[in-house]
Design an enzyme around this catalytic site. Structure first.
Site, PDB file in Angstrom:
ATOM      1  N   HIS A 111       0.849  -1.200   0.000  1.00 36.78           N
ATOM      2  CA  HIS A 111       0.000   0.000   0.000  1.00 36.78           C
ATOM      3  C   HIS A 111       0.878   1.242   0.000  1.00 36.78           C
ATOM      4  O   HIS A 111       2.088   1.163   0.235  1.00 36.78           O
ATOM      5  CB  HIS A 111      -0.963  -0.008   1.192  1.00 36.78           C
ATOM      6  CG  HIS A 111      -0.306   0.032   2.536  1.00 36.78           C
ATOM      7  ND1 HIS A 111       0.545  -0.947   2.985  1.00 36.78           N
ATOM      8  CD2 HIS A 111      -0.373   0.954   3.540  1.00 36.78           C
ATOM      9  CE1 HIS A 111       0.968  -0.645   4.201  1.00 36.78           C
ATOM     10  NE2 HIS A 111       0.426   0.506   4.563  1.00 36.78           N
TER      11      HIS A 111
ATOM     12  N   HIS B 205       1.597   3.737   1.892  1.00 33.06           N
ATOM     13  CA  HIS B 205       2.043   4.462   3.087  1.00 33.06           C
ATOM     14  C   HIS B 205       3.568   4.581   3.021  1.00 33.06           C
ATOM     15  O   HIS B 205       4.252   3.648   2.593  1.00 33.06           O
ATOM     16  CB  HIS B 205       1.621   3.726   4.371  1.00 33.06           C
ATOM     17  CG  HIS B 205       0.229   4.068   4.820  1.00 33.06           C
ATOM     18  ND1 HIS B 205      -0.485   3.309   5.719  1.00 33.06           N
ATOM     19  CD2 HIS B 205      -0.581   5.119   4.489  1.00 33.06           C
ATOM     20  CE1 HIS B 205      -1.673   3.881   5.922  1.00 33.06           C
ATOM     21  NE2 HIS B 205      -1.758   4.963   5.188  1.00 33.06           N
TER      22      HIS B 205
ATOM     23  N   ASP C   5       6.117   4.324   4.961  1.00 34.46           N
ATOM     24  CA  ASP C   5       7.069   3.334   5.489  1.00 34.46           C
ATOM     25  C   ASP C   5       7.263   2.140   4.545  1.00 34.46           C
ATOM     26  O   ASP C   5       8.251   1.416   4.659  1.00 34.46           O
ATOM     27  CB  ASP C   5       6.684   2.866   6.911  1.00 34.46           C
ATOM     28  CG  ASP C   5       5.268   2.345   7.048  1.00 34.46           C
ATOM     29  OD1 ASP C   5       4.401   2.783   6.287  1.00 34.46           O
ATOM     30  OD2 ASP C   5       5.026   1.501   7.947  1.00 34.46           O
ATOM     31  N   HIS C   6       6.361   1.988   3.569  1.00 35.83           N
ATOM     32  CA  HIS C   6       6.437   0.834   2.660  1.00 35.83           C
ATOM     33  C   HIS C   6       6.996   1.178   1.282  1.00 35.83           C
ATOM     34  O   HIS C   6       7.321   0.277   0.513  1.00 35.83           O
ATOM     35  CB  HIS C   6       5.053   0.194   2.511  1.00 35.83           C
ATOM     36  CG  HIS C   6       4.537  -0.365   3.801  1.00 35.83           C
ATOM     37  ND1 HIS C   6       4.468  -1.715   4.059  1.00 35.83           N
ATOM     38  CD2 HIS C   6       4.109   0.250   4.931  1.00 35.83           C
ATOM     39  CE1 HIS C   6       4.017  -1.904   5.286  1.00 35.83           C
ATOM     40  NE2 HIS C   6       3.785  -0.723   5.838  1.00 35.83           N
TER      41      HIS C   6
ATOM     42  N   HIS D 273      -7.049  -2.139   5.719  1.00 35.91           N
ATOM     43  CA  HIS D 273      -6.175  -1.141   6.327  1.00 35.91           C
ATOM     44  C   HIS D 273      -6.805   0.236   6.107  1.00 35.91           C
ATOM     45  O   HIS D 273      -7.870   0.340   5.488  1.00 35.91           O
ATOM     46  CB  HIS D 273      -4.786  -1.262   5.689  1.00 35.91           C
ATOM     47  CG  HIS D 273      -3.702  -0.534   6.401  1.00 35.91           C
ATOM     48  ND1 HIS D 273      -3.588  -0.505   7.770  1.00 35.91           N
ATOM     49  CD2 HIS D 273      -2.662   0.212   5.931  1.00 35.91           C
ATOM     50  CE1 HIS D 273      -2.528   0.220   8.103  1.00 35.91           C
ATOM     51  NE2 HIS D 273      -1.957   0.669   7.004  1.00 35.91           N
TER      52      HIS D 273
ATOM     53  N   ASP E 238       0.042  -4.442   5.602  1.00 39.06           N
ATOM     54  CA  ASP E 238      -0.605  -3.884   6.799  1.00 39.06           C
ATOM     55  C   ASP E 238      -2.092  -4.253   6.770  1.00 39.06           C
ATOM     56  O   ASP E 238      -2.764  -4.022   5.764  1.00 39.06           O
ATOM     57  CB  ASP E 238      -0.477  -2.356   6.822  1.00 39.06           C
ATOM     58  CG  ASP E 238       0.933  -1.912   7.200  1.00 39.06           C
ATOM     59  OD1 ASP E 238       1.816  -2.773   7.271  1.00 39.06           O
ATOM     60  OD2 ASP E 238       1.121  -0.698   7.426  1.00 39.06           O
TER      61      ASP E 238
ATOM     62  N   HIS F 191       6.723  -6.211  10.972  1.00 34.20           N
ATOM     63  CA  HIS F 191       6.079  -4.894  11.082  1.00 34.20           C
ATOM     64  C   HIS F 191       5.645  -4.641  12.529  1.00 34.20           C
ATOM     65  O   HIS F 191       4.468  -4.456  12.842  1.00 34.20           O
ATOM     66  CB  HIS F 191       4.867  -4.833  10.134  1.00 34.20           C
ATOM     67  CG  HIS F 191       4.368  -3.440   9.871  1.00 34.20           C
ATOM     68  ND1 HIS F 191       3.664  -2.720  10.801  1.00 34.20           N
ATOM     69  CD2 HIS F 191       4.471  -2.638   8.787  1.00 34.20           C
ATOM     70  CE1 HIS F 191       3.338  -1.539  10.285  1.00 34.20           C
ATOM     71  NE2 HIS F 191       3.819  -1.466   9.068  1.00 34.20           N
TER      72      HIS F 191
END
Ligand SMILES: [Zn+2]
Ligand SMILES: [Zn+2]
Length: 343
Positions: free
Chosen positions: A64, A66, A68-69, A165, A237, A295
């Site tokens: 996804h 976000h 951090d990914h 998510h 996530d 994670h």
């Protein structure tokens, strides 16, 4: 059949890194092919520390959009270009992944010179837009998605489904191609099939025509039924809810996020993440062989608490740490390989 399937843990932190845990990234090494689940910030150095090659066929599966990914993607692609990468690169991700790359191309001069495909999964999961040039959105083809499969080669297929998510997010499943059943040469000889190309066809499960008759090797008992290949599911996530057995019932390995401990279950629900026990419940429900917890929030001082909580529901839990290497053997046993110290 791949001789070995390795899971190389590159980043196990959620949201923000800690001194010992980088942002999300997990590599599968599949007989000279790389599959990377998510691409956290420190990916280039983690590649180096893990001794990974920068010029192998690679499929990046983004769960996804976000930060951090995905923040590691530009650095990794710059690195590929500096190293004159020639191996093909496929980036699969949810809607938004192409726009992200397009802006990096225009704003910071990101270039991809190696063969590239960006497969952008649309929210209905029925079609994907396939781009071949991050600087030109007009070079796009719409392809339909059959049986959730978004990538396939000689060794494995990758399928996807929506997780649950705070934004549109995807889980992925890597499924090794079925392994041909055992061939019985004695029965082939008994049926007077000459050794040579016809045997090769039979060994691959294909019917042959001999003396005007069609012969099915499975029906004739010349080969045993094919055996299911190794299967790995990555949750990305997600909160508790999606049924990942849609991707594959009873996977060998479930890699599941575990952002919180049970004491923060309310927070997990609010933020649409999972606790370690949520992950264990999912592994138990879909009858996974092994569960790898990743994670994890760096707010907790004692990572072992994740393991203890999860094992109370699902004993075959493994706590992933950065740079761990696990081998999924042909007999579906998952073993941790001792780390080779890198100087
Ligand atoms: Zn995350
Ligand atoms: Zn997220």
């Amino acid at each position: 059949m791949a001789s070995h399937v390795r899971i190389i843990i590159l980043g196990t932190a959620g949201a923000v890194p800690s001194e010992t845990a980088s942002l999300p990234a997990i590599m599968l090494h599949f007989e000279g092919n790389q599959i990377l689940f998510d691409c956290g910030e420190d990916i280039q150095r983690q590649f180096l520390k893990a001794g990974l090659k920068f010029n192998l066929p690679l499929v990046i599966c983004i769960s996804h959009m976000h930060g951090d990914h995905v923040i590691g993607i530009p650095g990794l692609l710059f690195n590929f270009n500096m190293g004159d990468r020639t191996a093909p690169l496929t980036i699969i991700g949810p809607r938004g992944i192409f726009s992200y790359l397009y802006h990096l191309r225009n704003d910071i001069g990101l270039r991809v010179e190696c063969p590239l495909e960006v497969r952008e999964i649309q929210p209905d999961l029925k079609v994907m837009q396939v781009f071949t040039n991050i600087g030109d959105p007009s070079l796009v083809e719409v392809q339909s998605i059959e049986q959730n499969i978004v990538f396939r080669n000689k060794l494995f297929s990758i399928s996807t489904m929506e997780s649950q998510h705070s934004v549109f997010a995807l889980a992925y499943c890597v499924q090794e191609r079925p392994i041909f059943g055992t061939f019985h040469p004695d029965i082939a000889k008994l049926k007077q099939i000459p050794e040579g190309p016809l045997w090769k066809k039979l060994q691959r499960g294909k019917s042959i025509e001999i003396n005007g008759k069609v012969l099915d090797p499975l029906m004739e008992g010349i080969i045993e039924p094919p055996v299911r290949g190794r299967t790995i599911i990555y949750s990305g996530d997600t909160m508790l809810g999606p049924d990942f057995s849609v991707l594959s019932p009873a996977p060998d390995v479930l890699i599941h996020e575990s952002m919180y401990l049970t004491q923060d279950a309310k927070l997990a629900e609010e933020k649409q993440h999972s606790t370690s026990q949520d992950a264990a419940r999912v592994a138990s429900k879909i009858q996974a062989r092994y569960l790898i917890l990743t994670h994890r929030s760096s707010r907790y001082n004692d990572p072992a608490a994740f393991l203890i909580e999860s094992q109370s529901i699902f004993p075959n839990t493994i706590l992933a740490n950065d740079l761990d290497v696990l081998e999924l053997k042909k007999n579906k046993v998952l073993e941790k390989i001792a780390k080779e110290p890198k100087s």
